[in-house]
Design an enzyme around this catalytic site. Structure first.
Site, PDB file in Angstrom:
ATOM      1  N   GLU A 128      35.343  48.580  62.802  1.00  0.00           N
ATOM      2  CA  GLU A 128      35.114  49.103  61.464  1.00  0.00           C
ATOM      3  C   GLU A 128      34.070  50.218  61.459  1.00  0.00           C
ATOM      4  OE1 GLU A 128      33.584  46.606  57.923  1.00  0.00           O
ATOM      5  OE2 GLU A 128      35.762  46.538  57.760  1.00  0.00           O
TER       6      GLU A 128
ATOM      7  N   HIS B  61      44.344  33.919  82.807  1.00  0.00           N
ATOM      8  CA  HIS B  61      45.702  33.412  82.970  1.00  0.00           C
ATOM      9  C   HIS B  61      46.642  33.948  81.898  1.00  0.00           C
ATOM     10  CE1 HIS B  61      44.562  30.484  86.120  1.00  0.00           C
ATOM     11  NE2 HIS B  61      43.391  30.530  85.493  1.00  0.00           N
TER      12      HIS B  61
ATOM     13  N   LYS C 288      41.785  47.849  49.407  1.00  0.00           N
ATOM     14  CA  LYS C 288      41.113  47.068  48.360  1.00  0.00           C
ATOM     15  C   LYS C 288      41.518  47.560  46.975  1.00  0.00           C
ATOM     16  CE  LYS C 288      36.904  45.805  50.915  1.00  0.00           C
ATOM     17  NZ  LYS C 288      35.432  45.934  50.946  1.00  0.00           N
TER      18      LYS C 288
END
Length: 467
Positions: free
Chosen positions: A298, A327, A441
């Protein structure tokens, strides 16, 4: 790094030519052009601090704020069986990093005596109805404190959860008593949480105005939940303060945050390694990796530079866990595209190690493990993985701590926060804003019908492009 032994150190030889078989950064540049670039970045960050725009630097020394958090946690928070942090992003990730890093594993499964009568600590950071219903359904709401965290006081997800909790508390304890089960951690501005707190007499803790959400872990945002669980927040702040002091020099090779920022910026912009894999070899530090992911992404992923020019800059940070992700990801890291640099996070000791018994001495695969410890095995795995990457000319570095404790975790938090400011200066972007987040937003507020936001027109999905 010169000087006395440190709780946090950075081993960065495997980023340099002469250590890597054929690639890497010329080490002479650390005292040449890279030193000069960093000095400019350091001066820029100093000017940002002088302007009062990076308040997280000042949090370790804010004794008044720390005392206020301590008083709230010890004098009031201890009365509850559980504390629930209600927030999202920077309002929750830092608290999770402190909780997982410094409280015993499976904290909420321990009985009260094993927790030394400190409350259980939950973090509700997503308005998923399955998770919300499950948590609220099993808590004794009369004995639960809900710490609602939003600096702006207008975060939609957090406010929705706040409303749900308010109704649940009304039903459980009544409208007069519910205010005593709430703590609102929010900014001093005109946000709705501050308004509700004044109207109903709800306790509050402040988020300093010059401390951004993703930089707020060393403020009441992270410190109150930590102190509620018995974490030594003074030691966390002391470790952060020591790291800030270590990073107060403009000499690149003596500044840990400068080295981290400079080499990762260079890996992206000159070496084609724009994917930064952050890989702690400690389950306690998984949540720190998630916190760092937000901080790095961000802060540095920006479309425009400080001059207003389009640059679309910024690396991609991917959290991983050693040895588990050896793995699942190591094959890609070893032989996939050379677009990644790995930052390992290791520790030299742990409070409680586990010995591997000596058994089956005739079986080589088992006998080599007997007599060692699990921490020793983990560290061998880390060292072997780093060496394997080095031999394949894959850049990597290691951040080491003596042990995962309050001081070292505070130091790591401050190290990464300062590093992201230096990296922002090197990229030429503002690491303290997040303009790319605001459009989403605004659209969400419009779809929800919030006053002052236009309802957006979103094209219906074309049935031709559906399977």
């Amino acid at each position: 790094m010169k000087g006395r032994a440190r709780a946090v150190t950075i081993e960065f030889g495997s980023m340099l030519s002469g250590v890597l078989p054929s690639g890497g950064v010329d080490p002479d540049r650390l005292r040449g052009d890279l030193a000069r670039r960093f000095r400019h970045a350091f001066e820029h960050v100093a000017s940002v601090r002088t302007a009062g725009e990076a308040g997280f630097f000042d949090l370790p020394g804010d004794r008044t704020l720390c005392a206020r958090v301590r008083e709230a946690a010890d004098g009031w928070g201890r009365h509850f069986e559980a504390v629930v942090v209600v927030g999202i992003g920077g309002s929750a990730l830092g608290a999770a990093a402190l909780k997982d890093g410094l409280l015993p594993p499976s904290w909420n499964e321990l009985d009260s005596e094993a927790r030394k009568h400190f409350p259980k600590l939950y973090i509700l950071d997503n308005p998923d109805p399955d998770s919300v219903s499950a948590l609220l359904g099993r808590l004794n709401l009369d004995r639960t404190l809900f710490n609602v965290v939003s600096k702006s006081g207008s975060t939609a997800e957090t406010l929705a959860l706040f409303l749900v909790i308010w109704r649940k508390l009304e039903d459980a304890v009544g409208p007069k008593a519910l205010k005593d089960r709430l703590l609102l951690t929010t900014g001093e501005g005109p946000g709705v949480l501050r308004k509700v707190a004044r109207e109903f007499g709800i306790r509050t803790l402040p988020v300093p105005g010059n401390v951004g959400g993703r930089f707020s872990v060393l403020s009441p945002v992270g410190l109150f939940p930590a102190a509620s669980g018995g974490i030594d927040i003074e030691a966390v702040l002391a470790g952060a303060g020591e790291m800030a002091e270590r990073c107060s020099t403009s000499v690149l090779t003596e500044n840990p945050a400068g080295v981290l920022a400079t080499l990762l910026h260079l890996a992206d912009t000159e070496q084609g390694a724009g994917i930064h894999v952050f890989m702690p070899y400690a389950d306690r530090l998984k949540a720190l990796a998630d916190w760092f992911q937000q901080l790095w992404a961000e802060s540095l992923g920006k479309a425009l530079n400080l001059a207003g020019e389009r640059v679309e800059a910024g690396p991609t940070l991917l959290p991983a866990t050693g040895a588990t992700d050896q793995h699942s990801q190591l094959q890609l890291l070893m032989e996939g595209p050379r677009d990644k640099v790995v930052v390992f996070l290791g520790r030299r000791a742990t409070a409680e190690d586990v010995a591997v018994p000596v058994r089956f001495s005739r079986e080589p695969a088992l006998s080599c493990l007997g007599g060692r410890t699990l921490l020793e095995l983990l560290d061998v795995e880390r060292r072997a993985t780093a060496e394997a990457l080095r031999r394949e000319d894959r850049m990597n570095m290691t951040v080491m701590v003596d042990r995962v404790d309050a001081g070292s975790l505070g130091g790591l938090i401050m190290l990464f926060q300062i590093a992201v400011l230096y990296a922002g200066a090197l990229y030429g972007v503002n690491p303290l804003n997040q303009p790319g987040v605001e459009l989403g937003k605004a659209l969400a507020h419009g779809l929800l019908g919030r006053k002052g936001y236009e309802r957006p027109r979103i094209p219906r999905p074309d049935p031709r492009w559906r399977v």
